[in-house]
Design a protein around this motif. Structure first.
Motif, PDB file in Angstrom:
ATOM      1  N   ALA A   8       0.870  -1.183   0.000  1.00 25.46           N
ATOM      2  CA  ALA A   8       0.000   0.000   0.000  1.00 25.46           C
ATOM      3  C   ALA A   8       0.900   1.224   0.000  1.00 25.46           C
ATOM      4  CB  ALA A   8      -0.889  -0.006   1.230  1.00 25.46           C
ATOM      5  N   ARG A   9       0.459   2.271  -0.710  1.00 20.92           N
ATOM      6  CA  ARG A   9       1.214   3.520  -0.675  1.00 20.92           C
ATOM      7  C   ARG A   9       0.273   4.686  -0.424  1.00 20.92           C
ATOM      8  NH1 ARG A   9       5.446   6.280  -5.071  1.00 20.92           N
ATOM      9  NH2 ARG A   9       6.630   7.312  -3.419  1.00 20.92           N
ATOM     10  N   PHE A  10       0.570   5.469   0.605  1.00 22.09           N
ATOM     11  CA  PHE A  10      -0.206   6.676   0.893  1.00 22.09           C
ATOM     12  C   PHE A  10       0.600   7.873   0.427  1.00 22.09           C
ATOM     13  CE2 PHE A  10      -1.745   3.474   3.788  1.00 22.09           C
ATOM     14  CZ  PHE A  10      -3.126   3.643   3.706  1.00 22.09           C
ATOM     15  N   ARG A  11       0.030   8.632  -0.470  1.00 21.87           N
ATOM     16  CA  ARG A  11       0.748   9.821  -0.947  1.00 21.87           C
ATOM     17  C   ARG A  11       0.634  10.933   0.103  1.00 21.87           C
ATOM     18  NH1 ARG A  11      -3.276  13.139  -1.625  1.00 21.87           N
ATOM     19  NH2 ARG A  11      -5.083  12.714  -2.960  1.00 21.87           N
ATOM     20  N   PRO A  12       1.463  11.982   0.006  1.00 18.24           N
ATOM     21  CA  PRO A  12       1.298  13.114   0.922  1.00 18.24           C
ATOM     22  C   PRO A  12      -0.021  13.824   0.608  1.00 18.24           C
ATOM     23  CG  PRO A  12       3.380  13.254  -0.319  1.00 18.24           C
ATOM     24  CD  PRO A  12       2.576  12.158  -0.923  1.00 18.24           C
ATOM     25  N   LEU A  13      -0.541  14.583   1.570  1.00 16.30           N
ATOM     26  CA  LEU A  13      -1.735  15.392   1.306  1.00 16.30           C
ATOM     27  C   LEU A  13      -1.399  16.411   0.227  1.00 16.30           C
ATOM     28  CD1 LEU A  13      -2.809  16.143   4.981  1.00 16.30           C
ATOM     29  CD2 LEU A  13      -4.189  14.869   3.327  1.00 16.30           C
ATOM     30  N   THR A  14      -2.339  16.653  -0.674  1.00 17.57           N
ATOM     31  CA  THR A  14      -2.116  17.699  -1.685  1.00 17.57           C
ATOM     32  C   THR A  14      -2.342  19.062  -1.008  1.00 17.57           C
ATOM     33  OG1 THR A  14      -4.445  17.680  -2.308  1.00 17.57           O
ATOM     34  CG2 THR A  14      -2.986  16.239  -3.561  1.00 17.57           C
ATOM     35  N   SER A  15      -1.907  20.139  -1.684  1.00 14.19           N
ATOM     36  CA  SER A  15      -2.091  21.454  -1.055  1.00 14.19           C
ATOM     37  C   SER A  15      -3.580  21.772  -0.885  1.00 14.19           C
ATOM     38  CB  SER A  15      -1.352  22.547  -1.838  1.00 14.19           C
ATOM     39  OG  SER A  15      -1.297  22.235  -3.183  1.00 14.19           O
ATOM     40  N   GLY A  87      -5.952   2.093  -7.722  1.00 13.48           N
ATOM     41  CA  GLY A  87      -6.446   3.103  -6.770  1.00 13.48           C
ATOM     42  C   GLY A  87      -7.325   4.126  -7.460  1.00 13.48           C
ATOM     43  N   GLN A  88      -7.976   4.971  -6.670  1.00 15.84           N
ATOM     44  CA  GLN A  88      -8.862   5.985  -7.245  1.00 15.84           C
ATOM     45  C   GLN A  88      -8.033   7.052  -7.973  1.00 15.84           C
ATOM     46  OE1 GLN A  88      -9.530   8.096  -3.014  1.00 15.84           O
ATOM     47  NE2 GLN A  88     -10.760   9.057  -4.624  1.00 15.84           N
ATOM     48  N   THR A  89      -8.675   7.811  -8.834  1.00 18.36           N
ATOM     49  CA  THR A  89      -7.988   8.900  -9.528  1.00 18.36           C
ATOM     50  C   THR A  89      -7.411   9.874  -8.497  1.00 18.36           C
ATOM     51  OG1 THR A  89      -9.457   8.660 -11.405  1.00 18.36           O
ATOM     52  CG2 THR A  89      -8.330  10.783 -11.188  1.00 18.36           C
ATOM     53  N   GLY A  90      -6.167  10.267  -8.717  1.00 14.65           N
ATOM     54  CA  GLY A  90      -5.526  11.214  -7.809  1.00 14.65           C
ATOM     55  C   GLY A  90      -4.812  10.549  -6.640  1.00 14.65           C
ATOM     56  N   ALA A  91      -4.796   9.207  -6.614  1.00 17.04           N
ATOM     57  CA  ALA A  91      -4.213   8.509  -5.465  1.00 17.04           C
ATOM     58  C   ALA A  91      -2.698   8.324  -5.574  1.00 17.04           C
ATOM     59  CB  ALA A  91      -4.878   7.145  -5.294  1.00 17.04           C
ATOM     60  N   GLY A  92      -2.138   8.563  -6.775  1.00 13.14           N
ATOM     61  CA  GLY A  92      -0.691   8.449  -6.923  1.00 13.14           C
ATOM     62  C   GLY A  92      -0.225   7.300  -7.798  1.00 13.14           C
ATOM     63  N   LYS A  93      -1.114   6.741  -8.625  1.00 11.62           N
ATOM     64  CA  LYS A  93      -0.726   5.619  -9.492  1.00 11.62           C
ATOM     65  C   LYS A  93       0.312   6.058 -10.524  1.00 11.62           C
ATOM     66  CE  LYS A  93      -4.946   4.953 -10.963  1.00 11.62           C
ATOM     67  NZ  LYS A  93      -5.599   6.021 -10.195  1.00 11.62           N
ATOM     68  N   THR A  94      -0.003   7.135 -11.251  1.00 10.95           N
ATOM     69  CA  THR A  94       0.901   7.572 -12.317  1.00 10.95           C
ATOM     70  C   THR A  94       2.188   8.160 -11.736  1.00 10.95           C
ATOM     71  OG1 THR A  94      -1.021   7.962 -13.700  1.00 10.95           O
ATOM     72  CG2 THR A  94       1.033   8.961 -14.438  1.00 10.95           C
ATOM     73  N   TYR A  95       2.063   8.833 -10.594  1.00 15.04           N
ATOM     74  CA  TYR A  95       3.274   9.361  -9.943  1.00 15.04           C
ATOM     75  C   TYR A  95       4.198   8.193  -9.591  1.00 15.04           C
ATOM     76  CZ  TYR A  95       6.345  11.931  -6.822  1.00 15.04           C
ATOM     77  OH  TYR A  95       7.453  12.486  -6.249  1.00 15.04           O
ATOM     78  N   SER A  96       3.622   7.114  -9.073  1.00 19.61           N
ATOM     79  CA  SER A  96       4.458   5.953  -8.722  1.00 19.61           C
ATOM     80  C   SER A  96       5.033   5.310  -9.973  1.00 19.61           C
ATOM     81  CB  SER A  96       3.643   4.915  -7.955  1.00 19.61           C
ATOM     82  OG  SER A  96       3.153   5.465  -6.756  1.00 19.61           O
TER      83      SER A  96
HETATM   84  P1  ADP Z   1      -3.421   8.951 -10.301  1.00 25.17           P
HETATM   85  O1  ADP Z   1      -2.515   8.547 -11.420  1.00 25.17           O
HETATM   86  O2  ADP Z   1      -3.662   7.843  -9.312  1.00 25.17           O
HETATM   87  O3  ADP Z   1      -4.703   9.559 -10.794  1.00 25.17           O
HETATM   88  P2  ADP Z   1      -1.388  10.903  -9.766  1.00 25.17           P
HETATM   89  O4  ADP Z   1      -0.211   9.977  -9.748  1.00 25.17           O
HETATM   90  O5  ADP Z   1      -1.581  11.717 -10.979  1.00 25.17           O
HETATM   91  O6  ADP Z   1      -2.716  10.103  -9.441  1.00 25.17           O
HETATM   92  O7  ADP Z   1      -1.266  11.805  -8.443  1.00 25.17           O
HETATM   93  C1  ADP Z   1      -2.137  12.868  -8.133  1.00 25.17           C
HETATM   94  C2  ADP Z   1      -1.326  14.040  -7.615  1.00 25.17           C
HETATM   95  O8  ADP Z   1      -0.648  13.712  -6.409  1.00 25.17           O
HETATM   96  C3  ADP Z   1      -0.259  14.508  -8.593  1.00 25.17           C
HETATM   97  O9  ADP Z   1      -0.163  15.902  -8.540  1.00 25.17           O
HETATM   98  C4  ADP Z   1       1.002  13.875  -8.054  1.00 25.17           C
HETATM   99  O10 ADP Z   1       2.156  14.631  -8.400  1.00 25.17           O
HETATM  100  C5  ADP Z   1       0.780  13.880  -6.557  1.00 25.17           C
HETATM  101  N1  ADP Z   1       1.421  12.729  -5.921  1.00 25.17           N
HETATM  102  C6  ADP Z   1       0.994  11.462  -5.971  1.00 25.17           C
HETATM  103  N2  ADP Z   1       1.781  10.642  -5.262  1.00 25.17           N
HETATM  104  C7  ADP Z   1       2.751  11.418  -4.752  1.00 25.17           C
HETATM  105  C8  ADP Z   1       3.895  11.158  -3.913  1.00 25.17           C
HETATM  106  N3  ADP Z   1       4.176   9.920  -3.457  1.00 25.17           N
HETATM  107  N4  ADP Z   1       4.683  12.220  -3.589  1.00 25.17           N
HETATM  108  C9  ADP Z   1       4.404  13.452  -4.020  1.00 25.17           C
HETATM  109  N5  ADP Z   1       3.348  13.765  -4.813  1.00 25.17           N
HETATM  110  C10 ADP Z   1       2.531  12.768  -5.169  1.00 25.17           C
END
Ligand code: ADP
Ligand code: MG
Length: 366
Positions: A8-15, A87-96
């Motif tokens: 499991a990966r929890f991303r940081p809170l967005t601004s 994961g749901q949209t915005g959860a960090g899939k593409t970032y990972s």
């Molecule tokens: P998904 O692909 O699941 O829809 P994204 O990977 O696009 O989500 O992530 C959504 C937002 O959160 C992006 O702005 C991304 O840069 C940021 N983000 C996600 N995971 C992380 C992380 N581990 N560290 C920093 N920013 C992250």
């Protein structure tokens, strides 16, 4: 038998989440690197354990080292591998998967893909002069149950076929031979740009399609008569959120249902596989969607598979995060038997893998 690696990966809170005051209502409490407590929307505390939990301060390289590197090493030894982000949209899939950009220069921020590319070439560097290898790359997108070639947008309905020796095949898909990491990254970047072009043309968001990256690694030893071939597949899935939440109507609603269909097909495959383990024999519905058909070998087959369940830490996403974590918890029960998958006789020219005689495509095409 081995299990799927589930993290499991929890991303940081967005601004935006911070501005909403979500920092005060983060729904997880870390216990250790494998276990955390999740507070649901009824304030009940649920304990989850995975192979590894990556919290907000985790580094991209931590994820690569734990989740991907063992699979990269195996794929070089002709054991097929699959790495999936869910994961749901915005959860960090593409970032990972990609990082902030595939050609990102900041080493620390690079995602799994560029690290996998480097890992593959590093593992293959021939210390043995008798070894020659090639890496081929394909990129496709699955949208509304159609497979589109991201290296050639005119191929917008690629068919899945099955070959006796090579397993599941995307018939006619473009395969680019990449000679070094830089070339691989350029090709990946071109595929990602093509994805955006296609999406603009069709007015769809990338969160509504599944993106699949396929590396085929072939090795030949001049002393041996055979060549080895391994496949490494990375999948950045469409957002798993429920349709109602998006307020979708009309075509968008139809899309969401189809996307959810392939994701629920994935869930059904996982359920059937885990039921089977409990002694009940059941039919595994791989053919219910393009996605599950493509991942047939990765789920309960001969491939080594890792699943990264990406979640927001915010209480405002608690029900989607819970459904992602439950999906991961179920997937953890799948057993597979990774094995050297594809050993082929060298063709007369001795280079690329041609199908051996009698290797007919199965007549059943999805
Ligand atoms: P998904 O692909 O699941 O829809 P994204 O990977 O696009 O989500 O992530 C959504 C937002 O959160 C992006 O702005 C991304 O840069 C940021 N983000 C996600 N995971 C992380 C992380 N581990 N560290 C920093 N920013 C992250
Ligand atoms: Mg994404």
């Amino acid at each position: 038998m081995s299990s799927i690696t589930v993290c499991a990966r929890f991303r940081p809170l967005t601004s935006k989440e911070k501005l909403n005051g979500d920092a005060d209502s983060v729904c997880i409490r870390c216990i250790d690197s494998e276990t955390f407590v999740f507070k649901d929307d009824k304030d009940e505390e649920l304990t989850f354990s995975f192979d590894r939990v990556f919290y907000e301060e985790s580094k991209q390289d931590d994820v690569y080292q734990f989740l991907a590197l063992p699979i990269v090493r195996d794929s070089v030894n002709a054991i097929n591998g699959t790495i999936i982000t869910y994961g749901q949209t915005g959860a960090g899939k593409t970032y990972s998967m990609e990082g902030p950009g595939i050609l990102e220069c900041d080493e620390q921020k690079k995602g799994l893909l560029p690290r996998v590319v480097k890992g593959l070439f590093d593992s293959l560097s021939p210390s043995d002069e008798e070894l020659t290898f090639s890496i081929k790359l394909s990129m496709v997108e699955i949208y509304m149950e159609k497979i589109r070639d991201l290296f050639d947008l005119s191929k917008d309905n690629i068919q899945i076929k099955e070959s006796k020796s090579r397993g599941i095949i995307l018939h006619g898909v473009t395969e680019i031979t990449v000679l070094d990491p830089a070339e691989a990254l350029q090709s990946l970047s071109r595929g990602i740009a093509n994805r955006a072009v296609g999406e603009t043309q069709m007015n769809l968001a990338s969160s509504r399609s599944h993106c699949v990256y396929i590396f085929t690694i072939q090795q030949e030893f001049s002393r041996e008569k055979r060549m080895r071939s391994g496949k490494l597949i990375l999948v950045d899935l469409a957002g798993s959120e429920k349709v109602e939440k998006t307020g979708a109507e009309g075509r968008v609603l139809e899309e969401a249902k189809t996307i959810n269909k392939s994701l629920s097909a994935l869930g059904n495959v996982i359920n059937s596989l885990t039921c089977g383990l409990q002694g009940k024999t059941s039919h595994i519905p791989y053919r219910d969607s393009k996605l599950t058909r493509m991942l047939q070998d990765a789920l309960g087959g001969t491939a080594r598979t890792a699943l990264l369940c990406c979640c927001s830490p915010s209480a405002s996403n608690v029900s989607e995060s819970l459904s992602t974590l439950r999906f991961g918890a179920r997937a953890k029960h799948i057993k597979s038997s990774p094995r050297v998958h594809c050993i082929e006789e060298k063709s007369n020219t001795g280079s690329t893998a041609s199908s051996p005689p009698g290797d007919e495509f199965s007549s059943r095409i999805m």
